[in-house]
Design a protein around this motif. Structure first.
Motif, short mmCIF file in Angstrom:
data_model
loop_
_atom_site.label_atom_id
_atom_site.label_comp_id
_atom_site.label_asym_id
_atom_site.label_seq_id
_atom_site.Cartn_x
_atom_site.Cartn_y
_atom_site.Cartn_z
N SER A 242 0.81 -1.22 0.00
CA SER A 242 0.00 0.00 0.00
C SER A 242 0.84 1.27 0.00
CB SER A 242 -0.92 0.01 1.22
OG SER A 242 -1.76 -1.13 1.25
N LEU A 243 2.14 1.16 0.15
CA LEU A 243 2.97 2.35 0.31
C LEU A 243 3.01 3.21 -0.95
CD1 LEU A 243 5.96 0.88 2.36
CD2 LEU A 243 4.02 2.22 3.21
N HIS A 244 3.04 2.59 -2.10
CA HIS A 244 3.21 3.35 -3.34
C HIS A 244 1.92 3.94 -3.88
CE1 HIS A 244 1.39 -0.16 -5.22
NE2 HIS A 244 1.24 0.57 -6.32
N ALA A 245 0.77 3.47 -3.40
CA ALA A 245 -0.50 3.74 -4.08
C ALA A 245 -0.81 5.24 -4.16
CB ALA A 245 -1.62 3.00 -3.36
N ALA A 246 -0.97 5.90 -3.01
CA ALA A 246 -1.35 7.31 -3.01
C ALA A 246 -0.29 8.20 -3.65
CB ALA A 246 -1.66 7.77 -1.58
N PRO A 247 1.02 8.03 -3.36
CA PRO A 247 2.01 8.88 -4.03
C PRO A 247 1.99 8.75 -5.55
CG PRO A 247 2.98 7.83 -2.10
CD PRO A 247 1.64 7.20 -2.30
N MET A 248 1.90 7.53 -6.07
CA MET A 248 1.89 7.35 -7.52
C MET A 248 0.62 7.90 -8.14
SD MET A 248 4.72 6.25 -8.57
CE MET A 248 4.13 6.08 -10.26
N TRP A 249 -0.49 7.82 -7.43
CA TRP A 249 -1.74 8.39 -7.93
C TRP A 249 -1.61 9.91 -8.06
CZ3 TRP A 249 -5.65 11.16 -4.94
CH2 TRP A 249 -6.80 11.42 -5.66
N LEU A 250 -0.99 10.54 -7.08
CA LEU A 250 -0.78 11.99 -7.14
C LEU A 250 0.21 12.36 -8.24
CD1 LEU A 250 -0.61 12.80 -3.31
CD2 LEU A 250 -2.50 13.26 -4.88
N VAL A 251 1.26 11.57 -8.38
CA VAL A 251 2.22 11.83 -9.45
C VAL A 251 1.56 11.73 -10.81
CG1 VAL A 251 4.28 10.92 -10.61
CG2 VAL A 251 4.25 11.16 -8.13
N ALA A 252 0.73 10.72 -11.01
CA ALA A 252 0.05 10.55 -12.30
C ALA A 252 -0.90 11.70 -12.60
CB ALA A 252 -0.70 9.22 -12.31
N LEU A 253 -1.47 12.31 -11.58
CA LEU A 253 -2.42 13.40 -11.79
C LEU A 253 -1.74 14.74 -12.05
CD1 LEU A 253 -5.19 12.69 -9.11
CD2 LEU A 253 -5.38 12.46 -11.60
N TYR A 254 -0.62 15.00 -11.37
CA TYR A 254 -0.07 16.35 -11.39
C TYR A 254 1.25 16.49 -12.15
CZ TYR A 254 -3.56 17.49 -7.87
OH TYR A 254 -4.74 17.70 -7.22
N VAL A 255 1.89 15.39 -12.53
CA VAL A 255 3.14 15.48 -13.29
C VAL A 255 2.82 15.39 -14.78
CG1 VAL A 255 5.37 14.39 -13.74
CG2 VAL A 255 4.47 14.49 -11.40
N PRO A 256 3.12 16.42 -15.57
CA PRO A 256 2.77 16.40 -17.01
C PRO A 256 3.42 15.25 -17.77
CG PRO A 256 3.31 18.63 -16.28
CD PRO A 256 3.68 17.72 -15.16
N ALA A 257 4.61 14.82 -17.34
CA ALA A 257 5.29 13.76 -18.07
C ALA A 257 4.54 12.43 -18.01
CB ALA A 257 6.71 13.58 -17.51
N MET A 258 3.59 12.31 -17.08
CA MET A 258 2.84 11.06 -16.94
C MET A 258 1.63 10.99 -17.87
SD MET A 258 4.30 9.09 -14.70
CE MET A 258 3.00 7.97 -14.21
N GLU A 259 1.40 12.03 -18.67
CA GLU A 259 0.20 12.04 -19.52
C GLU A 259 0.23 10.91 -20.54
OE1 GLU A 259 -0.22 15.85 -21.26
OE2 GLU A 259 -0.69 16.87 -19.36
N LYS A 260 1.41 10.58 -21.06
CA LYS A 260 1.49 9.47 -22.02
C LYS A 260 1.17 8.14 -21.36
CE LYS A 260 4.87 11.71 -25.06
NZ LYS A 260 6.22 11.62 -25.69
N VAL A 261 1.62 7.98 -20.12
CA VAL A 261 1.30 6.75 -19.40
C VAL A 261 -0.18 6.68 -19.07
CG1 VAL A 261 1.79 5.39 -17.32
CG2 VAL A 261 3.63 6.66 -18.45
N ASN A 262 -0.76 7.83 -18.74
CA ASN A 262 -2.18 7.86 -18.36
C ASN A 262 -3.11 7.48 -19.51
OD1 ASN A 262 -1.30 8.74 -15.88
ND2 ASN A 262 -1.76 10.91 -16.27
N GLN A 263 -2.63 7.54 -20.73
CA GLN A 263 -3.47 7.16 -21.86
C GLN A 263 -3.76 5.66 -21.86
OE1 GLN A 263 -1.57 8.52 -25.45
NE2 GLN A 263 -1.65 10.69 -24.86
#
Length: 567
Positions: A242-263
């Protein structure tokens, strides 16, 4: 324009893969949960409190399924759907899951009392006399406290969720605080804004709280516990997952470089990964432990059968059983070695037999008790067997009550002595019943057949209630749940015997344990009481220990000896 086109659901190959994964994993979980419920009487599952774990997994899986279909339905899903799902199902599921994890520490600490005498907190007993919500909370058992805390937290979470929804205009433009609208030129941009902002802070807080505060505390407190049931491994794996869940969710939402992964991997799927690991270790690991326990039990029975077959007609003086039934069958019916002990050093006797177990219980039960309490979490079984053995050997045989006497004075003296001995035996037996068998009083209730429990209740339950008062029942399926530490004062008088004896019982159940041991029942002794009252229960628990704890203990001892020899 193309950007203003009405959004449609994604039905590509990746969406189909996620949908098939959700269906397949759900079927596997249902099969695993059904298997656990059908085997809930197994010692491994009884101690775990599997019902609470399955309930937590149910809420988490509802969120997990919605996330898997989120890639497909995301473009057409209402903007507030994810908000409500993530603010209700996820916090409740995580709270229930980590609350069920606290059972591991609760049981481990409570089992230590069988090998290490720990005085209960004196304040706990005085609080039982007070009134109010706080005093009632302290009198609750572990499960009730868990549900009370989780319920209070979820009421607060639901209140904050509703408040955020009402004051924000992200999901409704006609009412709310001006300036909180979701801004964007296109519908896609506005939907992207709906999953960001201060409205999500309560949900993020609970995820961080459980994953980064509660979970590390559980990991630290369980560092010195090494059980044989895989419970510690399950707890560690689920907490780390459970340690990575919330931080990675926030990173995916607010880091622009994650937009390609979010697709291809939407942000909530980072949380779904941790949920999948939690489900794997919460459902399938106990299933594997149950199967492993069955195999170990069968290996033990096969070993006993082979030893009996080999030594059935032995002529070198070794003990043999001439009947067609196995030694375990004899143990269930109350078989005991005739010479008072069994020489396990004999080369022809298997160490996994009932004779070897009885030899250890008679000569040196300490190591087995320590192993069962600290490693197997079944210390109540060994403590019950040793208590019954001490009870049987502590007092002399009952006087014949003048059966061989010819003088009236001798007859009266023998009758008085016999009554005193019976009463002393009964009071000691009553303590055994209260400490290990009673569903109302025992901290850890031994696992006995229902018919055996009913037989013992008919003898001891009424005197126990007279002496210790009426306490709320503990669910027999969860014997590790501590009964209330205190009840209100109960006044009662035991009915007198034929000689006119009576005793007024005014008992405060909040008294210290050493004072409870000195309480004596002075009422009429039930007709069903005798020196053999525990024989059936003793045989049943011996069989349970023989096929569960004993082979684990033997294997660990052999491994330890092999390690020493290798060194």
């Amino acid at each position: 324009m193309e950007s203003d086109m009405k959004p449609t659901a994604r039905v590509d190959s990746l969406a189909i893969f996620y949908a098939v994964l959700a269906g397949t994993w759900t079927c596997c979980l249902l099969a695993g949960a059904t298997f656990l419920l059908r085997n809930r009487d197994s010692p491994i599952l009884r101690i775990r409190g599997i019902a609470l774990s399955i309930c937590a997994v149910g809420f988490l899986h509802c969120y997990w399924v919605s996330v898997q279909f989120g890639y497909m339905t995301g473009p057409v899903m209402p903007g507030d759907a994810e908000y409500w799902i993530m603010s209700t199902w996820l916090p409740l599921g995580i709270a229930l899951f980590h609350a069920s994890n606290t059972r591991f520490l609760h049981v481990a600490r409570a089992q230590r009392r069988f090998v290490v005498y720990e005085k209960l907190d004196a304040g706990r007993h005085t609080k039982g006399r007070r009134k109010g919500l706080l005093a009632r909370f302290y009198r609750m058992d572990h499960t009730s406290k868990v549900f009370a805390l989780v319920g209070a937290g979820m009421v607060f979470q639901l209140f904050v969720t509703v408040l955020m929804y009402v004051v924000s205009r992200k999901w409704h433009s006609s009412w709310g605080i001006p300036g909180t609208e979701a801004r964007g030129k296109t519908e896609a941009e506005r939907q992207a804004e709906m999953v960001r902002g201060w409205e999500w802070w309560p949900s993020v807080f609970w995820q961080i709280f459980w994953a980064w505060i509660v979970a590390p505390i559980i990991l630290w407190q369980s560092r010195g516990i090494h059980d044989t049931q895989g419970w510690r491994l399950q707890t560690i794996a689920c907490c780390v997952a459970s340690l990575h869940a919330a931080p990675m969710w926030l990173v995916a939402l607010y880091v622009p470089a994650m937009e390609k992964v979010n697709q291809y991997w939407i942000p909530p799927q980072w949380i779904a990964v941790s949920i999948m690991v939690i489900e794997m270790f919460t459902i399938f690991l106990p299933c594997w432990e149950v199967v492993r326990h069955r195999n170990l039990r069968q290996e033990t029975l096969d070993s006993i059968a082979q030893w009996e077959k080999k030594n059935k007609f032995s002529l070198n003086g070794a003990k043999s059983i001439t009947s067609g039934s196995t030694m375990v069958d004899s143990a269930v019916t109350g078989w005991k070695s005739t010479d008072g002990s069994v020489k396990t050093s004999h080369s022809n006797e298997s160490i996994l037999t009932m004779g070897a177990l009885e030899h250890v219980l008679e000569r040196n039960p300490g190591p087995l008790l320590e192993f069962s309490a600290l490693r197997d979490f079944s210390g109540e079984n060994i403590a019950f067997l040793t208590s019954v053995a001490e009870w049987k050997s502590a007092l002399p045989p009952l006087t014949s009550a003048g059966r061989n006497s010819c003088h009236p004075e001798k007859l009266a003296e023998d009758l008085t002595q016999s009554k005193d001995q019976v009463r002393e035996r009964f009071n000691r037996a009553l303590r055994i019943y209260v400490n290990y068998i009673s569903s109302r009083d025992a901290d850890f209730q031994v696992n006995l057949p229902s018919q055996t429990i009913k037989t013992l209740e008919a003898v001891f339950e009424a005197p126990a209630r007279t002496l210790f008062g009426d306490k709320s029942d503990v669910d027999p399926a969860t014997p590790f749940d501590m009964p209330p530490a205190a009840v209100s004062q109960r006044k009662g008088s035991a009915s007198g015997s034929s000689t006119g004896d009576s005793e007024k019982a005014i008992v405060d159940a909040c008294i210290q344990p050493d004072r409870q041991d000195r309480l004596q029942y002075g009422g009429e002794i039930p007709d069903g009481f005798s020196d053999t009252v525990f024989d059936e229960a003793e045989a049943s628990i011996k069989y349970l220990v023989l096929t569960n704890t004993w082979p684990k203990f033997v294997k660990e001892r052999r491994s330890s000896m092999d390690s020493v020899e290798s060194a």
